[in-house]
Design an enzyme around this catalytic site. Structure first.
Site, mmCIF file in Angstrom:
data_model
loop_
_atom_site.group_PDB
_atom_site.id
_atom_site.type_symbol
_atom_site.label_atom_id
_atom_site.label_comp_id
_atom_site.label_asym_id
_atom_site.label_seq_id
_atom_site.Cartn_x
_atom_site.Cartn_y
_atom_site.Cartn_z
ATOM 1 N N ASP A 176 -8.499 32.445 58.946
ATOM 2 C CA ASP A 176 -8.167 33.134 57.544
ATOM 3 C C ASP A 176 -9.356 33.574 56.691
ATOM 4 O O ASP A 176 -9.114 34.796 56.079
ATOM 5 C CB ASP A 176 -7.454 31.992 56.586
ATOM 6 C CG ASP A 176 -8.096 30.748 56.609
ATOM 7 O OD1 ASP A 176 -9.429 30.581 57.014
ATOM 8 O OD2 ASP A 176 -7.934 29.689 55.987
ATOM 9 N N ASP A 187 -16.548 32.083 55.450
ATOM 10 C CA ASP A 187 -17.462 31.709 54.148
ATOM 11 C C ASP A 187 -18.569 31.570 54.560
ATOM 12 O O ASP A 187 -19.596 32.628 54.779
ATOM 13 C CB ASP A 187 -16.701 30.637 53.534
ATOM 14 C CG ASP A 187 -17.283 30.161 52.201
ATOM 15 O OD1 ASP A 187 -17.978 31.220 51.471
ATOM 16 O OD2 ASP A 187 -16.951 28.901 51.456
ATOM 17 N N GLY A 247 -19.655 30.507 57.380
ATOM 18 C CA GLY A 247 -19.810 31.038 58.790
ATOM 19 C C GLY A 247 -19.944 29.607 59.806
ATOM 20 O O GLY A 247 -19.851 30.072 60.852
#
Ligand code: 5GP
Ligand code: MG
Length: 182
Positions: free
Chosen positions: A101, A104, A106
């Site tokens: 999704d 961020d 990672g």
């Protein structure tokens, strides 16, 4: 019960999501046209709405599976990430496309890519709906990206806030948090 939509400001409307996902699907159809076996692995739970819309526009044959990560520690620290739910399908020799999704820091995707790579797939790529590039702590190669977004906590279209808001058909930000939420 109140209306969820009343508290959320839209960032990416449903029509824009649909348009962009159509483009991503077209790219994937092109890139995997000659694949002998494509396994799409979606990361639970946030990517399920994205997965459902994406695969319905794929014309190449795909197998679908899920995994779920649990991580201890977030942000700057290297969180210890492990499989909370492992993939069921064999991945050896397959073309694997990991669907997320949002990337961020990672850490999550980095760890899952490493874990999946150990299964010896023929190829391994990453498709994420959202990329919060400014928040990246570890480098992650993103092969297909829907939207780059600023450093802001978003909900909807699978993404939650304390398990709520996943049902929204768009990506948004919570404006006036209710006291029922964390
Ligand atoms: P990372 O390991 O890249 O820091 O974290 C990725 C995970 O953090 C995502 O899979 C998602 O579950 C969560 N996350 C990061 N940013 C957001 C956000 O803006 N909204 C929501 N709902 N979850 C986020
Ligand atoms: Mg997630």
């Amino acid at each position: 019960m109140s209306n969820l939509n009343a508290r959320v400001k839209v960032r990416i409307p449903a029509a824009e999501l649909a348009r962009r996902i159509g483009e991503l699907a077209a790219e994937i159809n092109r890139d995997y046209a000659r694949s002998e076996r494509l396994v799409v692995v979606a990361i639970l739970k946030g990517s399920v709405l994205f997965l459902a819309d994406l695969v319905r526009q794929l014309t190449v044959p795909v197998e679908i599976d899920f995994c779920q990560a649990a991580s201890y520690g977030q942000g700057q620290e290297p969180g210890e990430v492990h499989f909370k739910k492992d993939v069921d399908l064999p991945l050896r020799g397959a073309d694997v496309l990991l669907v997320e999704d949002i990337v961020d820091s990672g850490w999550t995707v980095r760890a899952l890519l490493d874990l999946l790579r150990n299964r010896r797939p023929k190829s391994l790529r990453l498709c994420t709906l959202l990329d919060k590039a400014e928040a990246r702590v570890v480098e992650v190669p993103i092969d297909y990206c829907g939207f780059r977004i600023p450093r802001e906590f978003v909900v909807g279209y699978g993404l939650d806030w304390g398990e709520r808001y996943r049902q929204l058909p768009y990506i948004g930000v919570v404006e006036s948090p209710s006291e029922e939420n964390p």
